[in-house]
Design a protein around this motif. Structure first.
Motif, short mmCIF file in Angstrom:
data_model
loop_
_atom_site.label_atom_id
_atom_site.label_comp_id
_atom_site.label_asym_id
_atom_site.label_seq_id
_atom_site.Cartn_x
_atom_site.Cartn_y
_atom_site.Cartn_z
N THR A 1 36.95 46.52 26.70
CA THR A 1 37.77 45.91 27.75
C THR A 1 36.86 45.26 28.79
OG1 THR A 1 37.83 47.98 28.98
CG2 THR A 1 39.65 47.56 27.45
N SER A 2 37.23 44.09 29.21
CA SER A 2 36.44 43.36 30.19
C SER A 2 36.86 43.73 31.61
CB SER A 2 36.62 41.86 29.99
OG SER A 2 36.12 41.47 28.74
N VAL A 3 35.89 43.90 32.47
CA VAL A 3 36.13 44.19 33.88
C VAL A 3 35.79 42.93 34.66
CG1 VAL A 3 35.48 45.63 35.84
CG2 VAL A 3 35.59 46.63 33.55
N PHE A 4 36.74 42.42 35.41
CA PHE A 4 36.55 41.20 36.19
C PHE A 4 36.28 41.56 37.65
CE2 PHE A 4 38.98 39.88 32.54
CZ PHE A 4 38.36 38.71 32.18
N ALA A 5 35.78 40.59 38.39
CA ALA A 5 35.50 40.81 39.82
C ALA A 5 36.78 41.06 40.60
CB ALA A 5 34.75 39.62 40.40
N THR A 6 37.90 40.57 40.10
CA THR A 6 39.17 40.75 40.80
C THR A 6 39.65 42.20 40.73
OG1 THR A 6 40.36 40.08 38.81
CG2 THR A 6 39.90 38.39 40.46
N ASP A 7 39.07 43.00 39.82
CA ASP A 7 39.44 44.41 39.72
C ASP A 7 38.81 45.25 40.83
OD1 ASP A 7 40.79 43.67 37.44
OD2 ASP A 7 39.16 44.26 36.09
N GLN A 8 37.76 44.75 41.44
CA GLN A 8 37.06 45.45 42.51
C GLN A 8 37.32 44.72 43.83
OE1 GLN A 8 35.29 48.24 42.00
NE2 GLN A 8 35.64 48.20 39.80
N PHE A 9 37.93 45.41 44.78
CA PHE A 9 38.32 44.77 46.05
C PHE A 9 37.12 44.28 46.84
CE2 PHE A 9 39.21 45.11 50.61
CZ PHE A 9 40.20 44.15 50.71
N MET A 10 36.07 45.10 46.91
CA MET A 10 34.91 44.73 47.73
C MET A 10 34.20 43.50 47.15
SD MET A 10 31.81 47.04 49.13
CE MET A 10 32.90 47.90 50.22
N ILE A 11 34.06 43.45 45.84
CA ILE A 11 33.40 42.30 45.21
C ILE A 11 34.21 41.04 45.45
CG2 ILE A 11 32.74 41.29 43.00
CD1 ILE A 11 32.03 44.03 42.03
N MET A 12 35.51 41.12 45.28
CA MET A 12 36.35 39.94 45.47
C MET A 12 36.36 39.49 46.93
SD MET A 12 37.75 38.00 43.43
CE MET A 12 38.12 36.41 44.08
N THR A 13 36.28 40.44 47.86
CA THR A 13 36.22 40.10 49.27
C THR A 13 34.94 39.32 49.59
OG1 THR A 13 37.48 42.09 49.81
CG2 THR A 13 36.28 41.03 51.60
#
Length: 136
Positions: free
Chosen positions: A33-45
């Motif tokens: 399963t791929s983990v995207f940056a949108t799954d992590q709030f701090m990274i997306m911020t």
């Protein structure tokens, strides 16, 4: 003066920070399963802040010193984001099994490169304006 080369570089940074994190995975788990940056709030911020800062910098073309300062701030922001990625890649659970790092981890590096090129072009414009003022 929006048609300058630094505006193109800054627009690429906006695309790297606002669009590509939705499409490029940061890492893949051992299940596939791929983990995207949108799954992590701090990274997306941090990605969003970098994109907004680059967009603001584009329209401050009359204030070149402020553009350079905002570019440096954006580079620091991307180094912080890169630090998050390095930390999480070293502490991912299950690192003894095979997990793959995704291309999304390289987005801050690309942003830093384009921000440095934009700052270099802005400094070149500033030097050109100073030399024209000196002649008058």
């Amino acid at each position: 003066m929006i048609q300058r080369i630094q505006s193109v570089y800054l627009l690429i940074v906006v695309l790297l920070g606002a669009v590509l994190p939705f499409f490029l995975p940061v890492w893949s788990t051992e299940e596939g399963t791929s983990v995207f940056a949108t799954d992590q709030f701090m990274i997306m911020t941090v990605f969003g802040a970098s994109a907004i800062l680059a967009l603001i910098t584009i329209f401050l073309y009359k204030k070149r010193k402020l553009q350079i300062s905002l570019g440096r701030l954006n580079i620091i922001l991307n180094f912080i984001l890169l630090g998050f990625f390095v930390y999480w890649s070293l502490t991912l659970p299950g690192e003894m099994q095979i997990s793959q790092k995704g291309i999304g981890m390289f987005l801050p590096i690309l942003s830093i490169v384009f921000l440095a090129m934009a700052n270099k072009a802005i400094k070149k414009d500033e030097a050109l304006v100073k030399s024209a003022d000196r002649i008058r």
